[in-house]
Design an enzyme around this catalytic site. Structure first.
Site, PDB file in Angstrom:
ATOM      1  N   HIS A 133      -6.768  -5.308  10.735  1.00 54.63           N
ATOM      2  CA  HIS A 133      -6.619  -4.955   9.316  1.00 54.63           C
ATOM      3  C   HIS A 133      -5.318  -5.498   8.742  1.00 54.63           C
ATOM      4  CE1 HIS A 133      -4.611  -0.754  10.146  1.00 54.63           C
ATOM      5  NE2 HIS A 133      -3.685  -1.650   9.933  1.00 54.63           N
ATOM      6  N   ASN A 152      -6.824  -3.607  14.825  1.00 60.24           N
ATOM      7  CA  ASN A 152      -8.228  -3.979  14.613  1.00 60.24           C
ATOM      8  C   ASN A 152      -8.341  -5.143  13.626  1.00 60.24           C
ATOM      9  OD1 ASN A 152      -7.513  -2.775  12.240  1.00 60.24           O
ATOM     10  ND2 ASN A 152      -9.036  -1.141  12.297  1.00 60.24           N
ATOM     11  N   GLU A 191      -9.594  -2.209   6.037  1.00 55.46           N
ATOM     12  CA  GLU A 191     -10.168  -2.022   7.368  1.00 55.46           C
ATOM     13  C   GLU A 191     -11.328  -2.994   7.573  1.00 55.46           C
ATOM     14  OE1 GLU A 191      -8.713  -0.370   9.454  1.00 55.46           O
ATOM     15  OE2 GLU A 191      -7.722   1.346   8.556  1.00 55.46           O
ATOM     16  N   ASP A 220       0.819  -1.215   0.000  1.00 60.11           N
ATOM     17  CA  ASP A 220       0.000   0.000   0.000  1.00 60.11           C
ATOM     18  C   ASP A 220       0.855   1.268   0.000  1.00 60.11           C
ATOM     19  OD1 ASP A 220       0.946  -0.372   2.596  1.00 60.11           O
ATOM     20  OD2 ASP A 220      -1.024  -0.693   3.487  1.00 60.11           O
TER      21      ASP A 220
HETATM   22  P1  PGA Z   1       2.388  -1.842  12.853  1.00 62.78           P
HETATM   23  O1  PGA Z   1       1.164  -1.785  11.859  1.00 62.78           O
HETATM   24  O2  PGA Z   1       3.321  -2.832  12.272  1.00 62.78           O
HETATM   25  O3  PGA Z   1       2.965  -0.448  12.831  1.00 62.78           O
HETATM   26  O4  PGA Z   1       1.830  -2.260  14.161  1.00 62.78           O
HETATM   27  C1  PGA Z   1       0.684  -2.984  11.377  1.00 62.78           C
HETATM   28  C2  PGA Z   1      -0.400  -2.671  10.380  1.00 62.78           C
HETATM   29  O5  PGA Z   1      -1.157  -1.717  10.619  1.00 62.78           O
HETATM   30  O6  PGA Z   1      -0.479  -3.376   9.372  1.00 62.78           O
END
Ligand code: PGA
Length: 242
Positions: free
Chosen positions: A139, A137, A144, A67
């Protein structure tokens, strides 16, 4: 689905780097999918170490990132392309043009940014191994909770929650982009194999829901239960509710 649990975060980083290093040498022209975020930083450092020691080469490897913020050229301080250069691409022998990050900036249309990226992945024969992190969450990428599982690469309007979570990297919340381009769940499920790296107690509950609860669009990572070749690398804090 296989779950590998490690005592420490460093143990996860080493195991994930060893796994990726072994896999990318298994065939010529290996295609690797990559994430950004705090989670994979340690793994990238260990991959860079291996290259510096002459144990690993990225020559001939093609990579596709999950992304990028919409409107970003890639050199902005928070750009995911810039993150990847700082943590991996500038420190290994990957060939110029062999790494790909979604881009919808300048005159690039949404169609070019999404279908174009999808077609580029298909043109390389698809992704052999996708590396994922998971948000608090559930994702994966910028998918999301509630994102339809059927989507390929697409533009997503960021939720207020995600903009707030990411605002720690910006001067103020107003500076956080409002949209991104992300591989969808369908793009992720099309990868021939994948690993997901999860660390820390804050993600323990959602990891347990994702791995042992129902497969639901409410917890995007739960879809991995349906993938024939998925391995979870977790530290013992993240695995504490399994
Ligand atoms: P993080 O994010 O590795 O900074 O915890 C993970 C994500 O949101 O995919």
């Amino acid at each position: 689905m296989e779950i590998r649990i490690f005592e420490t975060e460093a143990g996860v980083d080493k195991a994930a780097a060893d796994y990726v290093a072994a896999r990318i040498t298994e065939k010529k022209g290996f295609v690797l999918g990559l994430p950004t975020g705090g989670t994979p930083e340690g793994m990238y450092a260990k991959l860079v170490d291996k290259v510096n020691k002459g144990e690993l080469s990225f020559k001939g490897i093609t990579t596709f990132n999950l992304d990028e913020y919409a409107g970003y050229k890639g050199d902005e301080p928070q750009a995911y392309l810039r993150f990847m250069k700082e943590h991996l691409f500038d420190h290994v022998d990957i060939e110029e043009g062999a790494y790909n990050v979604p881009n919808m900036s300048g005159d690039t249309t949404e169609k070019e940014a999404t279908y174009g990226y999808e077609n580029k992945i298909a043109g390389k024969g698809g992704i052999d191994l996708m590396v994922l992190g998971m948000g608090g969450n559930g994702h994966i990428g910028f998918n999301e909770p509630g994102t339809p599982f059927g989507l390929g690469v697409h533009r997503v309007e960021l939720t207020e929650k995600t903009r707030q979570d990411n605002s720690r990297f910006f001067a103020s919340i107003d500076d956080v982009p409002t949209a991104a381009i992300t591989m969808g769940i369908r793009s992720i499920m099309n990868c021939r194999s994948l690993i997901m790296i999860v660390k820390g107690s804050a993600k323990a509950k959602v990891l347990a829901q994702a791995l042992s609860g129902p497969v639901t669009e409410d917890i995007p990572a739960s879809v991995l239960q349906l993938h024939p070749q998925a391995i979870i690398f977790a530290d013992k804090e993240a695995a504490s509710c399994l």
